[in-house]
Design an enzyme around this catalytic site. Structure first.
Site, PDB file in Angstrom:
ATOM      1  N   THR A  21       0.826  -1.216   0.000  1.00  0.00           N
ATOM      2  CA  THR A  21       0.000   0.000   0.000  1.00  0.00           C
ATOM      3  C   THR A  21       0.859   1.265   0.000  1.00  0.00           C
ATOM      4  O   THR A  21       0.684   2.159  -0.822  1.00  0.00           O
ATOM      5  CB  THR A  21      -0.918  -0.011   1.248  1.00  0.00           C
ATOM      6  OG1 THR A  21      -1.615  -1.254   1.258  1.00  0.00           O
ATOM      7  CG2 THR A  21      -1.897   1.123   1.247  1.00  0.00           C
ATOM      8  N   VAL A 143       4.391   8.097  12.151  1.00  0.00           N
ATOM      9  CA  VAL A 143       3.437   8.533  13.179  1.00  0.00           C
ATOM     10  C   VAL A 143       2.296   9.317  12.537  1.00  0.00           C
ATOM     11  O   VAL A 143       2.525  10.333  11.883  1.00  0.00           O
ATOM     12  CB  VAL A 143       4.133   9.405  14.250  1.00  0.00           C
ATOM     13  CG1 VAL A 143       3.137   9.812  15.324  1.00  0.00           C
ATOM     14  CG2 VAL A 143       5.312   8.667  14.875  1.00  0.00           C
ATOM     15  N   GLY A 145       0.426   8.817   9.994  1.00  0.00           N
ATOM     16  CA  GLY A 145       0.310   8.821   8.532  1.00  0.00           C
ATOM     17  C   GLY A 145       0.584  10.174   7.904  1.00  0.00           C
ATOM     18  O   GLY A 145       1.701  10.695   7.967  1.00  0.00           O
ATOM     19  N   LYS A 216       3.902   4.606  18.227  1.00  0.00           N
ATOM     20  CA  LYS A 216       3.859   5.997  17.776  1.00  0.00           C
ATOM     21  C   LYS A 216       4.044   6.954  18.963  1.00  0.00           C
ATOM     22  O   LYS A 216       4.767   7.956  18.864  1.00  0.00           O
ATOM     23  CB  LYS A 216       2.535   6.269  17.065  1.00  0.00           C
ATOM     24  CG  LYS A 216       2.380   5.452  15.777  1.00  0.00           C
ATOM     25  CD  LYS A 216       0.942   5.454  15.273  1.00  0.00           C
ATOM     26  CE  LYS A 216       0.776   4.619  14.014  1.00  0.00           C
ATOM     27  NZ  LYS A 216      -0.640   4.330  13.697  1.00  0.00           N
TER      28      LYS A 216
END
Ligand code: HSE
Length: 451
Positions: A21, A143, A145, A216
């Site tokens: 992806t 972190v 996206g 994250k």
């Protein structure tokens, strides 16, 4: 190379590891926006080699779009290719990814990665290796996206002494919690829906157990407070045991339950924790729904700042990866000592501030228990809390759903406390559970005012 020859410079060459992806999203965004990106970066950025487990399949998907990109299933060959300046690691996991990233660094290549687990667990080793070789490891995509939170923490807020970070940093769990609240679903049904709709992996453990969010939060805590990454010290609790009943009761009391990643500076040390958290429903962050992410950062000078956006997905994540490619392209000729440090603070100035064990964390609490509906029960409970210096902020008594005759004459009590140490609330809970009039275990959830 002097400035006036910049326009003539060869594009910087990138080798991509992984074409899932994020890898394919990065390829597409870079190709689509290449003209604007090169105007920003000062030279072109080209992916010239891609390592992928199944090159034939990737070839089929890409067709003509592949252009001059060379596909291979030999990941090490890409990492060792002397024509490449940057390795973009998009395979995930901590084993092979760690080996390849260290090998790329050893070969003097800059690394761009979206791999939060790798950095939260092996960050100290990786950043030190990069420092020794004078290369950059960029990780904006690791972190939240597409939200540029690393940039914000490391550069935009650099004037501030950061007090706390509280983030909805896992879209899967936020989607599940939103479904549980809006549709009254239990956890298992909401998870099944999330899987059916593609929001949750077939094996959702990392997401629903809070591990992904803790990776994250660990990275953000390191950057915010100038401490090494210490995932092993993070307190991690997911949403799998969350009861839909508590979401409902929280709502009645004016709260929403969110899986928060919290990093807070206190006089005793740093709190680093992930757990379901009640937050006032009127806070902006309480209204982040579905798979969206949001991070609240409080700095002493700026006050509260909030960053919102998509935390996953091909192009939102690619947005962060490509931003890192541009950063590396702009800075790779700069003196390594004058670049932005990986963890915002100079590596020889990281602090040894301890990460506090969860027992030493301060919070207010939501407690739910079932009691015999008789005189003196509440007095017993409040006496136990008072003896430990725990003050009650709100109390709700609810008619219990009677499942069988043995539960007749019982009632649910919901208590909200003021702040106390976690070890105090745990002592109170064991004393309350020992009362003969208390008919259930005590459900305990942490709360954050975020004001
Ligand atoms: N699985 C993550 C999430 C995205 O649900 O937010 C990648 O970190």
């Amino acid at each position: 190379m002097t400035h006036d020859t910049r326009g003539m410079m060869e594009p910087i060459k990138v080798g991509l590891l992984g074409f899932g992806t994020v890898g394919s999203g990065t390829f597409n965004v870079l190709r689509r926006n290449q003209e604007e990106i090169s105007r920003r970066a000062g030279r072109g950025i080209e992916i010239t080699r891609v390592a992928v487990r199944n090159p034939a399949k990737a070839q089929q998907v890409l067709g003509d779009a592949l252009g001059t990109v060379a596909l291979t299933s030999d990941f090490a060959a890409v990492v060792d290719d002397p024509s490449l300046d940057i390795i973009a690691e998009m395979i995930g996991g901590t084993d092979i990814a760690r080996e390849l990233v260290l090998r790329a660094i050893h070969n003097g290549k800059h690394v761009v990665t979206a791999n939060k687990a790798l950095l939260a667990v092996h960050g100290t080793e990786i950043f030190e290796a990069a420092r020794v070789k004078g290369v950059m490891v960029a990780f904006e995509a690791a972190v939240a996206g597409g939200i540029p939170i690393i940039k914000a923490l490391r550069e935009g807020l650099t004037a501030n002494r950061i007090q706390y970070i509280a983030g909805i940093i896992n879209g899967t769990t936020n989607f599940i919690l939103s479904e549980m609240r809006e549709r009254g679903l239990d956890f298992a049904t909401a998870l099944a829906d999330a899987q059916r709709l593609g929001y949750a992996e077939a094996d959702p453990t990392f997401d629903v157990e809070g591990i992904d969010a803790a990776h994250k939060a660990t990275i953000m805590a390191a950057i915010a407070f100038g401490v090494p990454v210490q995932f092993e010290r993070a307190y991690v609790e997911g949403i799998t045991r969350l009861d839909a009943l508590d979401i409902r009761y929280a709502e009645e009391l004016g709260y929403r339950i969110k899986l928060l990643g919290i990093a807070r500076r206190t006089t005793q040390g740093i709190e680093l924790r992930v757990h379901p958290t009640l937050i006032p429903a009127k806070r902006l962050i309480a209204n982040v729904q579905g798979a969206m992410n949001a991070v609240l950062v409080y700095g002493d000078a700026v006050g509260a700042t909030l960053y919102y956006g998509k935390g996953a997905g091909a192009e939102p994540t690619a947005s962060a990866v490509v931003a890192d490619l541009v950063d590396v392209t702009r800075l790779h000729t700069a003196d390594p000592n004058n670049r932005v440090p990986h963890l915002a603070f100079q590596p020889d100035r990281l602090a040894t501030t301890p990460i506090l064990p969860i027992d030493e964390v301060t919070s207010s609490y939501y407690l739910r228990l079932r009691v015999a509906d008789q005189t003196g029960v509440l007095a017993d409970i409040t006496r136990i809390l008072a003896a430990l210096g725990i003050s009650i902020d709100a109390l709700l008594q609810k008619e219990s759903e009677v499942v069988d005759a043995s539960q007749a004459g019982e009632t649910d009590i919901i208590l909200i406390t003021h702040e106390t140490l976690e070890k105090n609330i745990n002592t109170a809970i064991s004393r309350i559970e020992a009362l003969s009039t208390v008919r259930s275990g005590v459900t305990r959830l942490r709360m954050e005012a975020l004001n």
